[in-house]
Design a protein around this motif. Sequence first.
Motif, PDB file in Angstrom:
ATOM      1  N   PHE A 115      26.352  47.849  41.313  1.00 29.59           N
ATOM      2  CA  PHE A 115      26.889  47.129  42.779  1.00 29.59           C
ATOM      3  C   PHE A 115      25.642  47.562  43.793  1.00 29.59           C
ATOM      4  O   PHE A 115      26.623  47.221  44.957  1.00 29.59           O
ATOM      5  CB  PHE A 115      28.223  47.633  43.148  1.00 29.59           C
ATOM      6  CG  PHE A 115      29.362  47.312  42.061  1.00 29.59           C
ATOM      7  CD1 PHE A 115      29.189  45.918  41.613  1.00 29.59           C
ATOM      8  CD2 PHE A 115      30.440  48.187  41.739  1.00 29.59           C
ATOM      9  CE1 PHE A 115      30.246  45.561  40.460  1.00 29.59           C
ATOM     10  CE2 PHE A 115      31.217  47.602  40.686  1.00 29.59           C
ATOM     11  CZ  PHE A 115      31.142  46.462  40.193  1.00 29.59           C
ATOM     12  N   THR A 139      29.789  41.180  44.425  1.00 25.36           N
ATOM     13  CA  THR A 139      29.536  42.323  43.426  1.00 25.36           C
ATOM     14  C   THR A 139      27.822  42.470  43.352  1.00 25.36           C
ATOM     15  O   THR A 139      27.461  43.301  42.461  1.00 25.36           O
ATOM     16  CB  THR A 139      30.179  42.213  41.940  1.00 25.36           C
ATOM     17  OG1 THR A 139      29.705  40.899  41.618  1.00 25.36           O
ATOM     18  CG2 THR A 139      31.619  42.477  42.280  1.00 25.36           C
ATOM     19  N   LYS A 197      26.489  44.045  34.296  1.00 21.06           N
ATOM     20  CA  LYS A 197      26.748  42.893  35.516  1.00 21.06           C
ATOM     21  C   LYS A 197      27.076  41.778  34.789  1.00 21.06           C
ATOM     22  O   LYS A 197      28.053  40.830  35.031  1.00 21.06           O
ATOM     23  CB  LYS A 197      25.508  42.821  36.123  1.00 21.06           C
ATOM     24  CG  LYS A 197      25.910  41.933  37.311  1.00 21.06           C
ATOM     25  CD  LYS A 197      26.860  42.342  38.196  1.00 21.06           C
ATOM     26  CE  LYS A 197      26.984  42.014  39.578  1.00 21.06           C
ATOM     27  NZ  LYS A 197      27.454  40.310  39.556  1.00 21.06           N
TER      28      LYS A 197
END
Length: 580
Positions: free
Chosen positions: A471, A321, A513
């Motif tokens: 991403f 990711t 994230k």
Amino acid sequence: MPGNQTDAPQALRSTLEETQFALDADSAAKRDDIVRQLADYVQPRLERLDAPLLAVVGGSTGAGKSTLVNALVGRRVSASGVIRPTTRQPLIVCHPDDERWFSDSRILPSLARVRSDGATGESADGAAMRILATDSMPSGLALLDAPDFDSIDDGNRALAAQLLAAADLWLFVTTPARYADALPWQFLHRAAERDIEVAVVLNRVDEEARESIAADLQVMLTEAGLGDARLFEVGTVSQFDEVLPAESIERIRKHLHGLAEDAQSRRAVAARTLVGAARDLASGVDALADARARELERASAARALVAAEYAEATEQVIEATSDGRLLRDEVLGRWQDFVGTSDVFRKVEQWFSGTVDRIGRFFTGKPEPLQAVETEIEHGLHAVIIDAGESTAARAWRGIGRTEPQLRDLDTPRLATASADLSGRSAQLIREWQASLVETIQASAGGKRMRARIMSLGLNAITVALMIVVFASTGGLTGGEIAIAGGSAVVGQKLLETIFGEDAVRRLAAKAKTELNERVDRLMSEEAKRYEVLLEQLEAGSSADELRERARDVVELAESAVAVGQSDAARPSDGAGDAS
């Protein structure tokens, strides 16, 4: 003796019973033997040091144990004959005053009891121990006719070992033909280790061979650490009615009756055996503690292996990711449809320099395949998580097989694959993460103008843009993919910067994230917990140090009880035969 002084053996019993040896069957069997020894002998003897002595009559098949018991009682109470094994059911013969001590469950609690009327036939309950009370036995001492040491029946051999471990003294019966047999000497060596008093009866010895055989047997006893054992010889009696002639076993009878009638001697025998049993028990526990330490080390290594594999699984998802892989193929296509295809990329600076209203009109004026973008991101993220879960389960199972193949035998191969509900939990994780992004975006909308911009574009659009930024790292992408992913990120980032500002966007992306990584880590930790079923079998119970400490407590208690008993030895007996 006060009841609270039995806490030490009970504490040791509980500690042992709670401690498993899932990978070591020998240690598990040894643990069971020690627990049984505590229950059968150490605890009841600690409760009553002056209780009646139990003399177990044991020996090889056909040595004449039952014949000796019959002779000592003065009538036929135990079956004897040529069919082996003769003694299948243990028999305790005691004085009526002592019957209560042996008929309840204080000693040998695992064995059922039945009263015997003196007939030699066994009871209907083959697992029961028969109790015969007779005035032929002196108060203070009982005889227990045990199965053969070397019985062809495994159950009889195990029972013989259990009964001998519950004895205050052993009456070992052998013959000139059997006295050197290996198996009985294993029991005699155990007697020496326990420091139990042993009397040896050399039965059916011819006058001519008496001296040489007795001398050889005495040497063997000394070498085994039983040099102080009493040795009795019973000559061959060719014919007799029900029992051996009284004169043939007179010395044995006199020794046992003298012991029974002397309270101080009885106490000395009980004290010696109790302390010896406690010390031998502590030695056994020490060996178990070593095995326990090894098993805990093995469990720790297995736990570390599983933890490392699933930590790597988290890193696998984090890497996937963070390197742009989620923005390939369908995701990029859908995103470009959403933001206005390639024209947008050529005019991105000009477009973002306009007003928020123009941005709003641009989005509302275009077809919005926003749901398609969101779906493709969800599918990609879901696939990454499932792949990490499945591959990690396979690696962990293989790793356990390489280092601890016995551990794998404790469970089915279900651990070789991810849990059945991983797909559903992964989908839930993604939904919850997306919901948290929405909450973060709303919380970041401080002023009216910013909130108006968010409302103009829509929360979903901004959320998708934030996911694209999260991403959009170009790591792992090459050539044209970099340009595509990079351009996609620029569009999303510029859009967000127009609303929140450059610094705020960096914080939003970093927080998003981090939250995703934490959620993935928790999910993989839950997957790793499936191994707890295995690891807990190794770790259940106490530590090696706790085992040793509990065993030391039992030894100290036994030594203390003996010291108290010795100081009271000169006082009048308080009724040693009373089992109350």
